[in-house]
Every structure is written in C-alpha cells, then in structure tokens.
Design a protein around this motif. Structure first.
Motif, PDB file in Angstrom:
ATOM      1  N   GLY A 137      89.628  15.781  63.220  1.00  0.00           N
ATOM      2  CA  GLY A 137      89.308  16.297  61.897  1.00  0.00           C
ATOM      3  C   GLY A 137      90.498  16.203  60.964  1.00  0.00           C
ATOM      4  N   ARG A 138      91.697  16.491  61.482  1.00  0.00           N
ATOM      5  CA  ARG A 138      92.912  16.412  60.657  1.00  0.00           C
ATOM      6  C   ARG A 138      93.162  14.977  60.187  1.00  0.00           C
ATOM      7  N   HIS A 139      92.789  14.021  61.009  1.00  0.00           N
ATOM      8  CA  HIS A 139      92.949  12.622  60.623  1.00  0.00           C
ATOM      9  C   HIS A 139      92.144  12.328  59.350  1.00  0.00           C
ATOM     10  N   VAL A 140      90.915  12.820  59.300  1.00  0.00           N
ATOM     11  CA  VAL A 140      90.055  12.571  58.144  1.00  0.00           C
ATOM     12  C   VAL A 140      90.575  13.289  56.908  1.00  0.00           C
ATOM     13  N   ILE A 141      90.886  14.581  57.026  1.00  0.00           N
ATOM     14  CA  ILE A 141      91.338  15.312  55.844  1.00  0.00           C
ATOM     15  C   ILE A 141      92.735  14.872  55.432  1.00  0.00           C
ATOM     16  N   GLY A 142      93.515  14.346  56.387  1.00  0.00           N
ATOM     17  CA  GLY A 142      94.830  13.797  56.037  1.00  0.00           C
ATOM     18  C   GLY A 142      94.702  12.601  55.116  1.00  0.00           C
ATOM     19  N   GLU A 243      82.344  28.764  49.407  1.00  0.00           N
ATOM     20  CA  GLU A 243      82.067  29.984  48.639  1.00  0.00           C
ATOM     21  C   GLU A 243      83.338  30.567  48.031  1.00  0.00           C
ATOM     22  N   TRP A 244      84.478  30.325  48.668  1.00  0.00           N
ATOM     23  CA  TRP A 244      85.757  30.858  48.191  1.00  0.00           C
ATOM     24  C   TRP A 244      86.557  29.815  47.412  1.00  0.00           C
ATOM     25  N   GLY A 245      86.021  28.603  47.313  1.00  0.00           N
ATOM     26  CA  GLY A 245      86.736  27.559  46.581  1.00  0.00           C
ATOM     27  C   GLY A 245      85.786  26.483  46.097  1.00  0.00           C
ATOM     28  N   GLN A 246      84.916  26.854  45.173  1.00  0.00           N
ATOM     29  CA  GLN A 246      83.913  25.911  44.689  1.00  0.00           C
ATOM     30  C   GLN A 246      84.559  24.650  44.115  1.00  0.00           C
ATOM     31  N   ASN A 247      85.688  24.814  43.462  1.00  0.00           N
ATOM     32  CA  ASN A 247      86.405  23.669  42.900  1.00  0.00           C
ATOM     33  C   ASN A 247      87.513  23.185  43.826  1.00  0.00           C
ATOM     34  N   ALA A 248      88.081  24.105  44.597  1.00  0.00           N
ATOM     35  CA  ALA A 248      89.267  23.787  45.393  1.00  0.00           C
ATOM     36  C   ALA A 248      88.945  23.004  46.663  1.00  0.00           C
ATOM     37  N   GLN A 249      87.851  23.330  47.341  1.00  0.00           N
ATOM     38  CA  GLN A 249      87.614  22.727  48.653  1.00  0.00           C
ATOM     39  C   GLN A 249      87.242  21.249  48.530  1.00  0.00           C
ATOM     40  N   LEU A 250      88.072  20.407  49.108  1.00  0.00           N
ATOM     41  CA  LEU A 250      87.790  18.974  49.147  1.00  0.00           C
ATOM     42  C   LEU A 250      86.805  18.642  50.259  1.00  0.00           C
ATOM     43  N   SER A 251      86.967  19.268  51.386  1.00  0.00           N
ATOM     44  CA  SER A 251      86.065  19.206  52.530  1.00  0.00           C
ATOM     45  C   SER A 251      86.573  20.266  53.494  1.00  0.00           C
ATOM     46  N   GLY A 252      86.240  20.155  54.745  1.00  0.00           N
ATOM     47  CA  GLY A 252      86.737  21.110  55.724  1.00  0.00           C
ATOM     48  C   GLY A 252      86.301  20.720  57.113  1.00  0.00           C
ATOM     49  N   ILE A 253      87.067  21.160  58.094  1.00  0.00           N
ATOM     50  CA  ILE A 253      86.727  20.918  59.490  1.00  0.00           C
ATOM     51  C   ILE A 253      85.825  22.048  59.970  1.00  0.00           C
ATOM     52  N   ILE A 254      84.678  21.698  60.530  1.00  0.00           N
ATOM     53  CA  ILE A 254      83.730  22.673  61.045  1.00  0.00           C
ATOM     54  C   ILE A 254      83.645  22.529  62.562  1.00  0.00           C
ATOM     55  N   ASN A 255      83.789  23.634  63.250  1.00  0.00           N
ATOM     56  CA  ASN A 255      83.671  23.644  64.715  1.00  0.00           C
ATOM     57  C   ASN A 255      82.257  24.056  65.096  1.00  0.00           C
ATOM     58  N   ASP A 256      81.533  23.182  65.773  1.00  0.00           N
ATOM     59  CA  ASP A 256      80.168  23.477  66.193  1.00  0.00           C
ATOM     60  C   ASP A 256      80.161  23.733  67.700  1.00  0.00           C
ATOM     61  N   TRP A 257      80.224  25.015  68.089  1.00  0.00           N
ATOM     62  CA  TRP A 257      80.291  25.390  69.500  1.00  0.00           C
ATOM     63  C   TRP A 257      78.910  25.597  70.127  1.00  0.00           C
ATOM     64  N   GLY A 281      85.056  15.945  70.594  1.00  0.00           N
ATOM     65  CA  GLY A 281      85.434  15.779  69.199  1.00  0.00           C
ATOM     66  C   GLY A 281      84.286  15.345  68.318  1.00  0.00           C
ATOM     67  N   VAL A 282      84.596  14.454  67.378  1.00  0.00           N
ATOM     68  CA  VAL A 282      83.599  13.986  66.423  1.00  0.00           C
ATOM     69  C   VAL A 282      82.463  13.265  67.142  1.00  0.00           C
ATOM     70  N   GLN A 283      82.812  12.445  68.113  1.00  0.00           N
ATOM     71  CA  GLN A 283      81.811  11.646  68.817  1.00  0.00           C
ATOM     72  C   GLN A 283      80.767  12.519  69.505  1.00  0.00           C
ATOM     73  N   GLN A 284      81.180  13.649  70.037  1.00  0.00           N
ATOM     74  CA  GLN A 284      80.266  14.540  70.754  1.00  0.00           C
ATOM     75  C   GLN A 284      79.634  15.600  69.837  1.00  0.00           C
ATOM     76  N   GLY A 285      80.038  15.641  68.577  1.00  0.00           N
ATOM     77  CA  GLY A 285      79.463  16.595  67.633  1.00  0.00           C
ATOM     78  C   GLY A 285      80.110  17.958  67.638  1.00  0.00           C
ATOM     79  N   ILE A 308      85.162   8.933  59.592  1.00  0.00           N
ATOM     80  CA  ILE A 308      84.276   9.782  60.398  1.00  0.00           C
ATOM     81  C   ILE A 308      83.375   8.915  61.273  1.00  0.00           C
ATOM     82  N   ILE A 309      82.821   7.871  60.697  1.00  0.00           N
ATOM     83  CA  ILE A 309      81.948   6.972  61.461  1.00  0.00           C
ATOM     84  C   ILE A 309      82.725   6.285  62.576  1.00  0.00           C
ATOM     85  N   ASP A 310      83.922   5.815  62.263  1.00  0.00           N
ATOM     86  CA  ASP A 310      84.744   5.150  63.278  1.00  0.00           C
ATOM     87  C   ASP A 310      85.083   6.099  64.428  1.00  0.00           C
TER      88      ASP A 310
END
Length: 360
Positions: A137-142, A243-257, A281-285, A308-310
């Motif tokens: 995830g850091r790779h993408v947001i980086g 919700e806390w950064g309507q303008n600020a958030q570029l994206s974000g890493i979401i953990n789906d457990w 990771g990303v491949q496993q969702g 993300i696709i790669d």
C-alpha cells in the motif's frame, strides 16, 4: 425391506452423520474473542479489526459468539485480559504487535485454545501469526505523493521502530523517489499506536518543516484533520478517513481483515485449524485502497491504478533493486527482490536517500 434397500439407507445415514460432524465439530456456537489496542471508534487500525469481527458475525450468525475488548495496553494488563478470555473462548485474536509475549505465555497455559496474533512472528502449535503487506500500500501512495508534492517534502508520522513500520517508510520513500528524484521524507516518531494529541502535534511539526503531504502509521484521524485545516494533502491509514479530510485525503490504505477472520473461525468450527504464518497483500485482498481524490490529475490516478493492478497480479515488487542501505552498502542488485522472507520480516535499516537518523 431388501438387503440392498437397507444398505442404501444405512449408507445415507452414515454419510449424513459424517457431513454433520465435518461441517461443525462444535455442537455449540464457536466463541471468538478479539483484543484491541485502541477503541473501535478510532476509524483506523482498531476500527478495521472491529469491522472484520463484525463481518464474521454477519456471515456466521448464530454459529458464532463474538467478544471484543477495546483499549488494552501492551503491558501486564494484556496478559490478564487474554488469560480471562482463554478460559471461555475457542479462538482469540490479539491484534497488536506488543501482545506477542503475553499471547505466547497464555497460549502455553491453554493448549486447547487457538490463538491468532497480528503482526507478530512467534509460532506455536496453537498460535498462528498474520499480517498484511502494508508496504505494498505504501508503494502506491508513495507514487501519488511523489507526483502531488509541491514542496518535495513528505511528512511521515511513525509509531514504533519495528520492521513493519520501517518497511512502510522505505517503501513509500522509494516509490516517491522513483517518480520524483527531488523528493525527501521527514519522519517524526510518536512512540504510540494511537494518541490523537501526539499525532496532531507530529503533523504540525512536519508541516512546519515544509511537508505538504502527510503519511501516518498511527491509528487516529487527527493527522487527517490537521491536513484539512492546513490545506495540505494526506493519506488515510487502515480505514477510509475521507470524513475528516474531504479535500485533504488523496487516498488511503484500507485493511480488510474480514475474510481472513471468517476463514480462521470456520477452521476452528470444522476442526481444520492449524498453526500458520500468513502475510497477504493486494493480491489476496487484505490490502485495499480508499477512493482517489477527485482533484488528483488523471495521469497520477492512472499511474496509481496501474501500480495497484500490477501488485494484484504479482507483476511488481515494491523492493526491486538496485537498492542500497542508508550507509551506502548494497542490499539488492539490479532487478533483484528480497530473496528471503526474513529480509522483509526483520528489516532494521533505512534505505539510501533517507537522511533521518535511524531510531534506537
């Protein structure tokens, strides 16, 4: 009744008993407990685990009983809490790195209980460990940060200097550097997983140093709130923080457990649970992303989506050489990726180009 009819009926009865037994070896609902470092309302790390626990309940219904204990410190309190839960649960998920030693200790006292420890590395017959490849995830947001920064300074709010956090810093920096050779990264260590006040102070300190984009490896939404107030960009952590950064958030890493938790609880139910070391990771969702900011240029968004696709196809690795360590010594040669799992799991160095002092 003929012998053939009797044998057919007998076979059906035996089959139904076997199927009933293998579908759920427990006559009563499975009791699953979750221990959290913060409040379920933090909308970060703990919130993501809470969502996973609720997913299990939604999918299994009356076949599972869920217990959640919030805001358990990583000290002797955690051992007391885990011990109490071990007396009345079939499986326990301890969801913070600092719970590792208490989990090991309690697990030895309750060998019939299954334990799952998040982000740890110590296995036992009745202990599994699991973590997500957050560094993907850091790779993408980086990459996004490297393209979007105007000051060429990225601010990073870091929790504790453990390999998981170091991997994220290195991955984000290398990705940003790959699209913007002039980028630098400033790091503030807060030595806490979740403390809104400290995180907000760290955000302001980084902005004072020139950062116009914030990343965080902490749980609260306060850095996003500060970014919104100051008119700069930031990335959500563990959950969608729009919700806390309507303008600020570029994206974000979401953990789906959720899917992982469901699989492990069901494994206890059908008697197939076994100790394992899971690192998905990303491949496993297990690692997903919040929606991209509408103000993000199309080419930047497309580059992020391609990454993300790669990653989902296993076509790229965030750590691909040539990469040197901070002191200039070689780590990976041209085209090489970490040859051994421990090279990632025990990472204890900054990569070359990060000018912050490595923490003790």
């Amino acid at each position: 009744m003929s012998n053939r009819s009797f044998l057919s009926i007998l076979k059906l009865l035996i089959l139904s008993v076997v199927l009933a037994f293998t579908s759920n070896v427990y006559a009563d609902p499975i009791k699953a407990a979750f221990v959290y470092i913060g409040p379920t309302g933090d909308h970060g790390w703990t919130y993501a685990h809470h969502q996973g626990a609720q997913y299990v309940k939604k999918m299994m219904g009356d076949d599972v009983m869920i217990t959640e204990i919030e805001s358990v410190p990583e000290n002797s309190d955690s051992e007391r809490v885990i011990t109490s839960l071990a007396r009345k649960n079939d499986i326990i998920f301890t969801t913070s790195f600092g719970y590792m030693n208490p989990t090991i200790k309690v697990a030895k006292q309750y060998p019939d209980v299954k334990f799952e420890h998040a982000t740890g590395y110590m296995l036992e017959d009745n202990i599994s460990v699991y973590s997500a490849r957050f560094y993907e995830g850091r790779h993408v947001i980086g990459k996004i940060a490297g393209r979007m920064t105007k000051s060429n300074i990225i601010g990073y709010i870091a929790s504790f200097p453990i390999p998981e956090v170091i991997r994220g810093i290195n991955s984000a920096y290398l990705a940003a550097k790959s699209v913007n050779p002039d980028v630098s990264i400033k790091i503030v260590w807060v030595y806490t997983w979740e403390d809104p006040g400290k995180e907000a102070d760290a955000a302001r300190a980084l902005i004072a140093q020139g950062a116009d984009i914030l990343m965080q490896h902490t749980a609260s939404t306060s850095p996003m709130t500060v970014a919104e107030e100051k008119g700069i960009y930031a990335f959500g952590q563990s959950s969608d923080m729009r919700e806390w950064g309507q303008n600020a958030q570029l994206s974000g890493i979401i953990n789906d457990w959720g899917p992982y938790y469901l699989e492990r609880v069901q494994a206890v139910a059908n008697g197939t649970w076994a100790s394992a070391n899971v690192f998905d990771g990303v491949q496993q969702g297990m690692v997903k992303f919040a929606p991209m900011n509408q103000n993000m240029p199309t080419d930047v968004k497309n580059e992020a989506m391609k990454a993300i696709i790669d990653l989902s196809m296993g076509a790229i690795h965030p750590f691909t050489g040539p990469i040197n360590k901070q002191d200039g010594s070689p780590w990976l040669v041209e085209g090489e990726t970490p040859p051994n799992y421990p090279d990632l799991l025990t990472m204890d160095f900054y990569v070359e180009g990060i000018d912050s002092k490595y923490p003790n």
